[in-house]
Scaffold this motif. Structure first.
Motif, PDB file in Angstrom:
ATOM      1  N   GLY A 178       0.820  -1.211   0.000  1.00 48.76           N
ATOM      2  CA  GLY A 178       0.000   0.000   0.000  1.00 48.76           C
ATOM      3  C   GLY A 178       0.848   1.252   0.000  1.00 48.76           C
ATOM      4  N   ILE A 179       0.352   2.300   0.644  1.00 50.20           N
ATOM      5  CA  ILE A 179       1.108   3.540   0.766  1.00 50.20           C
ATOM      6  C   ILE A 179       1.618   3.670   2.190  1.00 50.20           C
ATOM      7  N   ALA A 180       2.687   4.461   2.361  1.00 56.75           N
ATOM      8  CA  ALA A 180       3.260   4.686   3.682  1.00 56.75           C
ATOM      9  C   ALA A 180       3.677   6.142   3.795  1.00 56.75           C
ATOM     10  N   VAL A 181       3.282   6.794   4.877  1.00 58.33           N
ATOM     11  CA  VAL A 181       3.639   8.184   5.111  1.00 58.33           C
ATOM     12  C   VAL A 181       4.266   8.316   6.490  1.00 58.33           C
ATOM     13  N   TRP A 182       5.184   9.274   6.623  1.00 56.88           N
ATOM     14  CA  TRP A 182       5.880   9.498   7.881  1.00 56.88           C
ATOM     15  C   TRP A 182       5.297  10.690   8.613  1.00 56.88           C
ATOM     16  N   VAL A 183       5.204  10.600   9.923  1.00 59.31           N
ATOM     17  CA  VAL A 183       4.808  11.735  10.745  1.00 59.31           C
ATOM     18  C   VAL A 183       6.029  12.181  11.549  1.00 59.31           C
ATOM     19  N   GLU A 184       6.096  13.466  11.839  1.00 59.97           N
ATOM     20  CA  GLU A 184       7.274  14.024  12.510  1.00 59.97           C
ATOM     21  C   GLU A 184       7.227  13.842  14.013  1.00 59.97           C
ATOM     22  N   ASP A 185       6.036  13.753  14.554  1.00 62.05           N
ATOM     23  CA  ASP A 185       5.862  13.638  16.001  1.00 62.05           C
ATOM     24  C   ASP A 185       5.071  12.370  16.303  1.00 62.05           C
ATOM     25  N   GLU A 186       5.541  11.601  17.273  1.00 64.70           N
ATOM     26  CA  GLU A 186       4.875  10.335  17.593  1.00 64.70           C
ATOM     27  C   GLU A 186       3.421  10.531  17.983  1.00 64.70           C
ATOM     28  N   SER A 187       3.114  11.663  18.613  1.00 65.89           N
ATOM     29  CA  SER A 187       1.732  11.905  19.036  1.00 65.89           C
ATOM     30  C   SER A 187       0.771  11.973  17.861  1.00 65.89           C
ATOM     31  N   GLN A 188       1.290  12.262  16.651  1.00 66.08           N
ATOM     32  CA  GLN A 188       0.428  12.331  15.468  1.00 66.08           C
ATOM     33  C   GLN A 188      -0.115  10.967  15.058  1.00 66.08           C
ATOM     34  N   LEU A 189       0.491   9.903  15.587  1.00 64.04           N
ATOM     35  CA  LEU A 189      -0.028   8.568  15.274  1.00 64.04           C
ATOM     36  C   LEU A 189      -1.423   8.353  15.845  1.00 64.04           C
ATOM     37  N   HIS A 190      -1.800   9.129  16.856  1.00 66.85           N
ATOM     38  CA  HIS A 190      -3.178   9.025  17.359  1.00 66.85           C
ATOM     39  C   HIS A 190      -4.168   9.488  16.284  1.00 66.85           C
TER      40      HIS A 190
END
Length: 288
Positions: free
Chosen positions: A165-177
């Motif tokens: 599929g697709i994969a995107v990165w977030v800069e802050d772990e809290s954004q995974l919520h």
């Protein structure tokens, strides 16, 4: 041309639905079965993957870790701590540090590092949030990397998740919520909408199988059209379907009057808040 990442040795701890989907994606995208392995006490699950994909498998989590480039923690959150504690001695004595990738929902990199008895500033660790459409090669995954993850390890992780599929990165772990609330839980929201379309079609006189087929194809087709028209605003795509005074305009007016967008936002906020609670970062939600 084969990617240099496809020679890397990757071991999965766990052989459930998500680990299986990831392994199938890796083999389909060109990773060598001989460089892939998994471990699980569930013999039937590991045998199925061995027979289907030609990978190696064991009931012993430590058997295939030597010379691994990546260890994927594909177990349920409630047993992740015990699995990490089992791995800790191996990581402490390893000649080189493999990247550790967790797909467990709601478990922070701080907790995982602690259970592995590793300095969180030195452990190359990626926390991810994939979703169930990975099972059909159309997953959407959010990824967060700790500071110790090297560029080549990040590239390997990207390739692993893009295999299904697709994969995107977030800069802050809290954004995974937020990722959890959107793409992690999102398939269930879409299933609810498909069900609503199909049920409404039946109420308007269609046969159930006909109505479901139309609902499924409509949502899949609209999503595909949206994806290939990425540079165009979604509202613009919507307007192309809506002729002034036409049937679509009337239907959309009802959805807007019922505040569909606001309802979706409230659903995502509830999912986000539950994700915070499960990670020990927020209060429990009131039960209705």
């Amino acid at each position: 041309m084969m990617s240099t990442q496809q020679d890397k040795r990757i071991h999965f701890i766990g052989a459930g639905n998500m680990a299986g989907a990831m392994l199938r994606g890796l083999v389909s995208s060109g990773f060598k079965p001989g460089s892939l392995s998994c471990s699980s006490p569930a013999e039937a699950e590991t045998k199925r993957l061995v027979d289907e994909l030609g990978i190696s498998a064991s009931a012993d989590n430590l058997e295939y870790l030597r010379d691994c480039d990546a260890i994927v923690l594909g177990v349920k959150p409630q047993i992740l701590q015990s699995v990490c504690q089992e791995l800790a001695p191996f990581l402490a004595s390893a000649d080189r540090q493999p990247i550790v990738i967790s797909i467990a929902a709601g478990t922070t990199t701080q907790s995982i590092s602690s259970w592995l008895k590793q300095d969180p500033d030195l452990l190359p660790l990626v926390r991810s949030m994939p979703n169930t459409p990975a099972q059909v090669g159309m997953g959407a995954s959010g990824l967060f990397a700790t500071a110790a993850v090297k560029p080549d390890q990040k590239a390997l992780t990207q390739e692993i998740f893009e295999a299904f599929g697709i994969a995107v990165w977030v800069e802050d772990e809290s954004q995974l919520h937020a990722v959890t609330a959107l793409s992690g839980s999102g398939p269930a929201y879409v299933f609810e909408f498909i069900k609503g379309l199909a049920d409404a079609g039946v109420s308007l006189g269609l046969q159930p199988d006909v109505s479901r087929q139309l609902a499924e194809a409509t949502v899949a087709g609209a999503a595909k059209l949206c994806a290939v028209s990425h540079d165009e605003e979604i509202a613009g795509l919507q307007r192309k379907v809506m002729s002034p005074g036409g049937t679509t305009e009337q239907g959309v007016r009802v959805l807007q009057s019922e505040e569909l967008t606001a309802t979706v936002r409230r659903a995502m906020e509830a999912a986000r808040d539950q994700s915070l609670y499960l990670a020990g970062e927020g209060p429990a939600l009131a039960k209705n």
